[in-house]
Design a protein around this motif. Structure first.
Motif, short mmCIF file in Angstrom:
data_model
loop_
_atom_site.label_atom_id
_atom_site.label_comp_id
_atom_site.label_asym_id
_atom_site.label_seq_id
_atom_site.Cartn_x
_atom_site.Cartn_y
_atom_site.Cartn_z
N PRO A 40 -8.72 5.95 4.47
CA PRO A 40 -7.42 5.24 3.34
C PRO A 40 -6.51 5.61 4.94
CG PRO A 40 -8.87 6.74 2.60
CD PRO A 40 -9.64 6.60 3.93
N GLN A 41 -6.02 6.66 4.73
CA GLN A 41 -4.46 7.05 5.32
C GLN A 41 -4.30 6.69 5.97
OE1 GLN A 41 -3.04 9.59 3.63
NE2 GLN A 41 -4.52 10.34 3.01
N PHE A 42 -5.64 5.65 6.55
CA PHE A 42 -5.21 4.89 8.18
C PHE A 42 -3.68 3.76 7.62
CE2 PHE A 42 -5.17 0.07 9.05
CZ PHE A 42 -5.44 -0.11 11.12
N PHE A 43 -3.32 3.00 6.20
CA PHE A 43 -2.55 2.72 6.49
C PHE A 43 -1.23 2.59 6.78
CE2 PHE A 43 -6.47 1.28 3.97
CZ PHE A 43 -6.66 0.24 4.45
N LYS A 44 -0.71 3.92 6.19
CA LYS A 44 0.13 4.59 5.92
C LYS A 44 0.60 5.38 6.97
CE LYS A 44 3.20 8.50 3.80
NZ LYS A 44 2.21 9.91 3.09
N ARG A 45 -0.47 6.00 8.05
CA ARG A 45 0.06 6.07 9.51
C ARG A 45 0.49 5.74 10.27
NH1 ARG A 45 -5.06 9.42 13.04
NH2 ARG A 45 -2.87 9.44 14.97
N VAL A 46 0.08 3.77 10.20
CA VAL A 46 0.19 2.36 10.80
C VAL A 46 1.68 2.01 10.68
CG1 VAL A 46 0.00 -0.13 11.66
CG2 VAL A 46 -1.88 2.44 11.34
N LEU A 47 2.10 1.97 9.45
CA LEU A 47 2.85 1.54 9.12
C LEU A 47 4.14 2.80 9.54
CD1 LEU A 47 2.67 0.96 5.07
CD2 LEU A 47 2.99 -1.04 7.47
N LYS A 48 4.12 3.57 9.41
CA LYS A 48 4.66 5.17 9.40
C LYS A 48 5.23 4.95 10.72
CE LYS A 48 5.59 10.09 9.36
NZ LYS A 48 5.59 11.82 8.39
N GLU A 49 3.48 5.23 12.38
CA GLU A 49 4.02 4.97 13.23
C GLU A 49 3.73 4.11 14.35
OE1 GLU A 49 0.42 8.34 14.28
OE2 GLU A 49 1.71 9.85 12.51
N GLY A 50 3.25 2.79 14.09
CA GLY A 50 4.20 1.69 14.44
C GLY A 50 2.45 1.66 15.68
N SER A 51 2.89 1.61 17.00
CA SER A 51 1.52 0.65 18.05
C SER A 51 1.01 2.21 18.18
CB SER A 51 2.16 0.87 18.82
OG SER A 51 3.14 0.95 19.98
N LYS A 83 6.99 -6.98 13.62
CA LYS A 83 7.02 -6.95 11.88
C LYS A 83 7.05 -5.64 11.62
CE LYS A 83 6.19 -11.75 10.61
NZ LYS A 83 5.48 -13.02 9.79
N VAL A 84 6.68 -4.86 11.95
CA VAL A 84 6.22 -3.43 12.29
C VAL A 84 6.69 -2.83 13.36
CG1 VAL A 84 4.91 -1.33 11.64
CG2 VAL A 84 4.27 -4.31 11.73
N THR A 85 8.79 -2.30 13.16
CA THR A 85 9.17 -1.30 13.34
C THR A 85 10.71 -0.62 12.38
OG1 THR A 85 11.27 -2.94 13.14
CG2 THR A 85 9.95 -4.39 15.44
N GLY A 86 10.64 -0.06 13.89
CA GLY A 86 11.38 1.12 13.61
C GLY A 86 10.84 2.09 13.23
N ASN A 87 8.90 2.62 13.93
CA ASN A 87 8.74 3.94 13.83
C ASN A 87 9.36 5.10 14.48
OD1 ASN A 87 6.84 3.99 15.87
ND2 ASN A 87 6.45 1.83 15.60
N PHE A 88 9.74 6.12 14.55
CA PHE A 88 10.13 6.87 15.86
C PHE A 88 9.96 6.78 16.89
CE2 PHE A 88 9.81 11.48 16.82
CZ PHE A 88 11.33 11.60 17.15
N HIS A 89 8.51 7.06 17.23
CA HIS A 89 8.23 6.84 18.68
C HIS A 89 8.16 5.93 19.24
CE1 HIS A 89 4.35 9.32 16.15
NE2 HIS A 89 4.63 10.34 17.13
N ASP A 90 8.42 4.81 18.72
CA ASP A 90 8.77 3.59 19.46
C ASP A 90 10.53 3.01 19.69
OD1 ASP A 90 6.22 2.49 19.22
OD2 ASP A 90 6.75 1.02 18.45
N ALA A 91 11.09 3.78 19.23
CA ALA A 91 12.81 4.05 19.07
C ALA A 91 12.92 5.17 20.21
CB ALA A 91 12.77 4.91 17.56
#
Length: 379
Positions: A40-51, A83-91
């Protein structure tokens, strides 16, 4: 688990559910592209860390999908990634790639260490007999070997090879194209690579042919060549080196020569490679746009032809993935289960991206001064 954590997980799941629903993807559904979530931690991880979070959580076994290629096609076809932007790794990757020359000579060999030196046995079991690790040409082809031979023939037809010519293969891989050209067209070929493993196999493949394989960077090239071909290498050159690359190609091409560039391309300028791909598959890679190629070739070359057959890369990647999975029993002695998931994810995610036309495959043919009377370019 505390009530606060449960609330956060529930909130994250609702957001992910909503995004996936827009793409006709259902969590724990049974359609192609639906996913099964185990943690269930999958959902938070994807929103926080993106790709990065999506790829690493798959590698960790947090979720599964029977048809990963369909999952990525549905995501990218609806442009849900925007639509899933702004996460730290991508930036961080976006900023660093513009400040630092990630493809300097000292850094350029990292991709060889991480990817191309994984083991020749792995790639031999996955690719066709000519060891072509680039998009095949599926027009009138019914299997991977036929499609890759058609790609090789297409390149040679466009270059209008004649006996005695000196040909340069920039990023020669395992020597498949170099050996094909030398055997069929009686030309002299110089191939360059930055991978020790590729050089060994390329030399074996080209033994007895008029082919020299060199372990060198394109920036160190000298001499003159009647024809230059670069297949699947430009993606590793990097934005800060585009001008250097094309200047070098111009300098070493004869005045009446032809230069064919075969590369994956981006629909938009200013982009970069997916951060997960950058970390695990092709470090410091970058996809060029049409504008970025044109801006560095204008005034140097005349563009004789621009051919897009990016949709064929979908079929190529799916053929590689089938070979990879079919031969896993043979290869698993050298790799672990996490590698299996990583490589399968890589091949299927790229197939989905090409299927959605998110990225392209171009063959661009250049001359220095224009071919008198023009070209009747092969298709």
């Amino acid at each position: 688990m505390s009530s606060t954590k449960l609330t956060n997980i529930t909130r994250s799941r609702k957001i992910v559910d909503s995004l996936l629903y827009q793409c006709d993807i259902i969590i724990n559904g049974d359609k192609p592209g639906d996913i099964k979530v185990h943690n269930p931690q999958f959902f938070k991880r994807v929103l926080k860390e993106g790709s990065m979070g999506l790829g690493e959580s798959y590698m960790d076994g947090w979720w599964d999908c029977e048809y990963l290629d369909s999952f990525f096609y549905k995501l990218l076809n609806k442009r849900i990634d925007s639509k899933v932007t702004g996460n730290f790794h991508d930036a961080v990757y976006y900023v660093v790639s513009r400040i630092i020359n990630l493809q300097s000579i000292s850094r350029s060999r990292k991709v060889a260490r991480v990817h191309y030196n994984l083991g020749n046995n792995l790639f031999e079991s996955m690719l066709d007999p000519w060891m072509q690790y680039s998009c095949a040409y599926w027009k009138d082809a019914y299997n991977l070997e036929q499609a890759q031979v058609k790609k090789l023939s297409l390149i040679c037809d466009k270059l209008m090879l004649k006996p005695g010519m000196k040909v340069l293969d920039v990023g020669c891989g395992w020597g498949g194209l170099a050996s094909f050209i030398a055997k069929k067209y009686n030309v002299s070929v110089t191939g360059i690579t930055i991978s020790d493993e590729q050089k060994k196999l390329a030399e074996d493949r080209c033994d007895g042919l008029d082919v020299v394989i060199e372990l060198t960077d394109y920036r160190e090239l000298q001499g003159k060549f009647d024809r230059i071909v670069s297949v699947g290498m430009f993606e590793h050159v990097g934005l800060k080196n585009y001008d250097i690359f094309f200047k070098k190609m111009h300098d070493i091409l004869t005045d009446d020569g032809l230069f064919l560039l075969h590369c994956i391309g981006s629909n938009q300028s200013g982009g970069g490679v997916d951060p997960w791909i950058n970390r695990y598959i092709f470090p410091n890679g970058r996809l060029p746009s049409i504008q970025e190629i044109v801006s560095c070739t204008e005034g140097r070359f005349i563009m004789e032809d621009w051919h897009n057959f990016g949709a064929d890369y979908d079929m190529t990647l799916m053929a590689w993935d089938k070979n990879f999975l079919d031969n896993w029993e043979y290869n698993k002695k050298d790799y672990d289960e996490r590698f299996l998931r990583m490589f399968h994810y890589y091949l299927c995610s790229c197939a989905g991206a090409f299927r959605a036309r998110e990225i392209q495959l171009w063959q661009v043919l250049f001359s220095k001064n224009g071919v008198r009377g023009g070209l009747r370019v092969a298709r």
